[in-house]
Design a protein around this motif. Structure first.
Motif, PDB file in Angstrom:
ATOM      1  N   ARG A 150      -9.157  10.704  -5.775  1.00  8.98           N
ATOM      2  CA  ARG A 150     -10.183  11.624  -5.295  1.00  8.98           C
ATOM      3  C   ARG A 150     -10.984  12.066  -6.513  1.00  8.98           C
ATOM      4  O   ARG A 150     -10.421  12.582  -7.473  1.00  8.98           O
ATOM      5  N   ALA A 151     -12.289  11.855  -6.509  1.00 10.01           N
ATOM      6  CA  ALA A 151     -13.117  12.145  -7.678  1.00 10.01           C
ATOM      7  C   ALA A 151     -13.118  13.632  -8.021  1.00 10.01           C
ATOM      8  O   ALA A 151     -13.168  14.003  -9.193  1.00 10.01           O
ATOM      9  N   GLN A 152     -13.025  14.486  -7.015  1.00 10.40           N
ATOM     10  CA  GLN A 152     -13.119  15.927  -7.244  1.00 10.40           C
ATOM     11  C   GLN A 152     -11.967  16.458  -8.089  1.00 10.40           C
ATOM     12  O   GLN A 152     -12.172  17.216  -9.029  1.00 10.40           O
ATOM     13  N   ASP A 153     -10.733  16.052  -7.777  1.00 11.88           N
ATOM     14  CA  ASP A 153      -9.575  16.621  -8.484  1.00 11.88           C
ATOM     15  C   ASP A 153      -8.696  15.568  -9.157  1.00 11.88           C
ATOM     16  O   ASP A 153      -7.665  15.891  -9.720  1.00 11.88           O
ATOM     17  N   GLN A 154      -9.101  14.288  -9.094  1.00  6.11           N
ATOM     18  CA  GLN A 154      -8.391  13.169  -9.710  1.00  6.11           C
ATOM     19  C   GLN A 154      -6.996  12.925  -9.131  1.00  6.11           C
ATOM     20  O   GLN A 154      -6.192  12.203  -9.721  1.00  6.11           O
ATOM     21  N   ARG A 155      -6.691  13.497  -7.970  1.00  8.95           N
ATOM     22  CA  ARG A 155      -5.408  13.208  -7.317  1.00  8.95           C
ATOM     23  C   ARG A 155      -5.426  11.770  -6.814  1.00  8.95           C
ATOM     24  O   ARG A 155      -6.415  11.312  -6.238  1.00  8.95           O
ATOM     25  N   ARG A 156      -4.336  11.079  -7.049  1.00  8.33           N
ATOM     26  CA  ARG A 156      -4.251   9.697  -6.577  1.00  8.33           C
ATOM     27  C   ARG A 156      -4.057   9.723  -5.060  1.00  8.33           C
ATOM     28  O   ARG A 156      -3.158  10.386  -4.554  1.00  8.33           O
ATOM     29  N   ALA A 157      -4.894   8.984  -4.374  1.00  9.78           N
ATOM     30  CA  ALA A 157      -4.825   8.916  -2.918  1.00  9.78           C
ATOM     31  C   ALA A 157      -4.026   7.696  -2.458  1.00  9.78           C
ATOM     32  O   ALA A 157      -3.138   7.810  -1.625  1.00  9.78           O
ATOM     33  N   VAL A 158      -4.341   6.545  -3.018  1.00 10.56           N
ATOM     34  CA  VAL A 158      -3.729   5.296  -2.578  1.00 10.56           C
ATOM     35  C   VAL A 158      -3.513   4.384  -3.781  1.00 10.56           C
ATOM     36  O   VAL A 158      -4.355   4.311  -4.668  1.00 10.56           O
TER      37      VAL A 158
ATOM     38  N   LEU B 169       0.852  -1.184   0.000  1.00  8.79           N
ATOM     39  CA  LEU B 169       0.000   0.000   0.000  1.00  8.79           C
ATOM     40  C   LEU B 169       0.886   1.231   0.000  1.00  8.79           C
ATOM     41  O   LEU B 169       1.832   1.312   0.784  1.00  8.79           O
ATOM     42  N   VAL B 170       0.580   2.178  -0.874  1.00  7.70           N
ATOM     43  CA  VAL B 170       1.305   3.446  -0.915  1.00  7.70           C
ATOM     44  C   VAL B 170       0.277   4.561  -0.790  1.00  7.70           C
ATOM     45  O   VAL B 170      -0.577   4.724  -1.667  1.00  7.70           O
ATOM     46  N   LEU B 171       0.358   5.320   0.301  1.00 11.92           N
ATOM     47  CA  LEU B 171      -0.532   6.450   0.523  1.00 11.92           C
ATOM     48  C   LEU B 171       0.114   7.688  -0.076  1.00 11.92           C
ATOM     49  O   LEU B 171       1.232   8.045   0.278  1.00 11.92           O
ATOM     50  N   GLU B 172      -0.591   8.320  -1.001  1.00 13.94           N
ATOM     51  CA  GLU B 172      -0.053   9.518  -1.659  1.00 13.94           C
ATOM     52  C   GLU B 172      -0.736  10.786  -1.166  1.00 13.94           C
ATOM     53  O   GLU B 172      -0.087  11.807  -0.993  1.00 13.94           O
ATOM     54  N   HIS B 173      -2.056  10.740  -0.972  1.00 12.89           N
ATOM     55  CA  HIS B 173      -2.817  11.876  -0.463  1.00 12.89           C
ATOM     56  C   HIS B 173      -3.938  11.327   0.399  1.00 12.89           C
ATOM     57  O   HIS B 173      -4.571  10.343   0.037  1.00 12.89           O
ATOM     58  N   GLY B 174      -4.184  11.983   1.513  1.00 15.78           N
ATOM     59  CA  GLY B 174      -5.259  11.558   2.394  1.00 15.78           C
ATOM     60  C   GLY B 174      -6.624  11.838   1.780  1.00 15.78           C
ATOM     61  O   GLY B 174      -6.766  12.668   0.882  1.00 15.78           O
ATOM     62  N   VAL B 175      -7.617  11.106   2.262  1.00 13.63           N
ATOM     63  CA  VAL B 175      -9.006  11.337   1.864  1.00 13.63           C
ATOM     64  C   VAL B 175      -9.836  11.466   3.132  1.00 13.63           C
ATOM     65  O   VAL B 175      -9.426  11.046   4.210  1.00 13.63           O
ATOM     66  N   ALA B 176     -11.017  12.039   2.970  1.00 11.60           N
ATOM     67  CA  ALA B 176     -11.875  12.321   4.114  1.00 11.60           C
ATOM     68  C   ALA B 176     -13.186  11.558   4.018  1.00 11.60           C
ATOM     69  O   ALA B 176     -13.657  11.231   2.922  1.00 11.60           O
ATOM     70  N   VAL B 177     -13.770  11.305   5.177  1.00  7.24           N
ATOM     71  CA  VAL B 177     -15.096  10.703   5.239  1.00  7.24           C
ATOM     72  C   VAL B 177     -16.056  11.593   4.440  1.00  7.24           C
ATOM     73  O   VAL B 177     -16.030  12.811   4.560  1.00  7.24           O
ATOM     74  N   GLY B 178     -16.857  10.971   3.588  1.00 13.13           N
ATOM     75  CA  GLY B 178     -17.836  11.692   2.798  1.00 13.13           C
ATOM     76  C   GLY B 178     -17.336  12.160   1.443  1.00 13.13           C
ATOM     77  O   GLY B 178     -18.122  12.641   0.622  1.00 13.13           O
ATOM     78  N   GLU B 179     -16.039  12.001   1.174  1.00 12.37           N
ATOM     79  CA  GLU B 179     -15.464  12.445  -0.097  1.00 12.37           C
ATOM     80  C   GLU B 179     -15.698  11.381  -1.172  1.00 12.37           C
ATOM     81  O   GLU B 179     -15.510  10.199  -0.939  1.00 12.37           O
ATOM     82  N   ALA B 180     -16.094  11.817  -2.372  1.00 10.93           N
ATOM     83  CA  ALA B 180     -16.280  10.880  -3.485  1.00 10.93           C
ATOM     84  C   ALA B 180     -14.920  10.398  -3.972  1.00 10.93           C
ATOM     85  O   ALA B 180     -13.997  11.192  -4.170  1.00 10.93           O
ATOM     86  N   LEU B 181     -14.803   9.081  -4.153  1.00  6.06           N
ATOM     87  CA  LEU B 181     -13.558   8.447  -4.568  1.00  6.06           C
ATOM     88  C   LEU B 181     -13.829   7.589  -5.801  1.00  6.06           C
ATOM     89  O   LEU B 181     -14.948   7.115  -6.002  1.00  6.06           O
ATOM     90  N   GLU B 182     -12.789   7.381  -6.585  1.00 11.76           N
ATOM     91  CA  GLU B 182     -12.906   6.519  -7.758  1.00 11.76           C
ATOM     92  C   GLU B 182     -11.870   5.408  -7.655  1.00 11.76           C
ATOM     93  O   GLU B 182     -10.683   5.675  -7.490  1.00 11.76           O
ATOM     94  N   MET B 183     -12.335   4.169  -7.761  1.00 15.09           N
ATOM     95  CA  MET B 183     -11.453   3.003  -7.720  1.00 15.09           C
ATOM     96  C   MET B 183     -11.189   2.547  -9.146  1.00 15.09           C
ATOM     97  O   MET B 183     -12.125   2.293  -9.906  1.00 15.09           O
ATOM     98  N   ARG B 184      -9.908   2.469  -9.502  1.00 17.21           N
ATOM     99  CA  ARG B 184      -9.505   1.964 -10.815  1.00 17.21           C
ATOM    100  C   ARG B 184      -8.671   0.706 -10.588  1.00 17.21           C
ATOM    101  O   ARG B 184      -7.751   0.706  -9.777  1.00 17.21           O
ATOM    102  N   VAL B 185      -8.997  -0.338 -11.320  1.00 20.11           N
ATOM    103  CA  VAL B 185      -8.331  -1.622 -11.136  1.00 20.11           C
ATOM    104  C   VAL B 185      -7.819  -2.107 -12.486  1.00 20.11           C
ATOM    105  O   VAL B 185      -8.526  -2.046 -13.482  1.00 20.11           O
TER     106      VAL B 185
END
Length: 134
Positions: free
Chosen positions: A116-124, A78-94
């Motif tokens: 992160r769906a809002q700005d497309q920054r990779r979180a994990v 697991l590599v954490l790049e940016h944190g995410v918050a409860v309630g934030e829309a996320l996109e999972m790509r596999v």
């Protein structure tokens, strides 16, 4: 395999991507996660940080690939790049990152990227190495 009709090792294509999935970690998800950890109950609010382990799931993979019986996790990164918050829309790509045979055993490498769906920054980014029995 007793009539099992899922995806066999020979059918796995390296580089193939599964349809992405948008999801949200809710306060209820966080409460259940904390309960599993044995933490005392407390109120969870939108905006709280989400633990990286709560973003490491196989729902998207399982929704699009019928796994054979006996699939095992051999390794996980697991590599954490940016944190995410409860309630934030996320996109999972596999995507299927690799597959190989070592000592007669079949392995499939699955890469999951949570954005992160809002700005497309990779979180994990999560890399699963799965033992694929058939």
């Amino acid at each position: 395999m007793g009539g099992w009709t899922g995806v066999g090792y020979g059918d796995i294509e390296v580089g193939s991507a599964l349809p992405s999935r948008v999801f949200v970690i809710t306060p209820d998800d966080m409460r259940r996660f904390r309960q599993c950890l044995g933490e005392p109950p407390r109120e969870v609010t939108a905006g709280e940080p989400v633990p990286v382990f709560l973003l490491n799931e196989l729902k998207t993979l399982k929704a699009h690939l019928r796994l054979p019986p006996g699939v095992l996790h051999a390794k996980e990164e697991l590599v954490l790049e940016h944190g995410v918050a409860v309630g934030e829309a996320l996109e999972m790509r596999v995507r299927i990152a690799d597959k190989y045979i070592r000592k007669g055993k079949r392995f499939v490498v699955v890469e999951q990227a949570v954005h992160r769906a809002q700005d497309q920054r990779r979180a994990v980014t999560v890399r699963h190495v799965l033992y694929w029995p058939c």
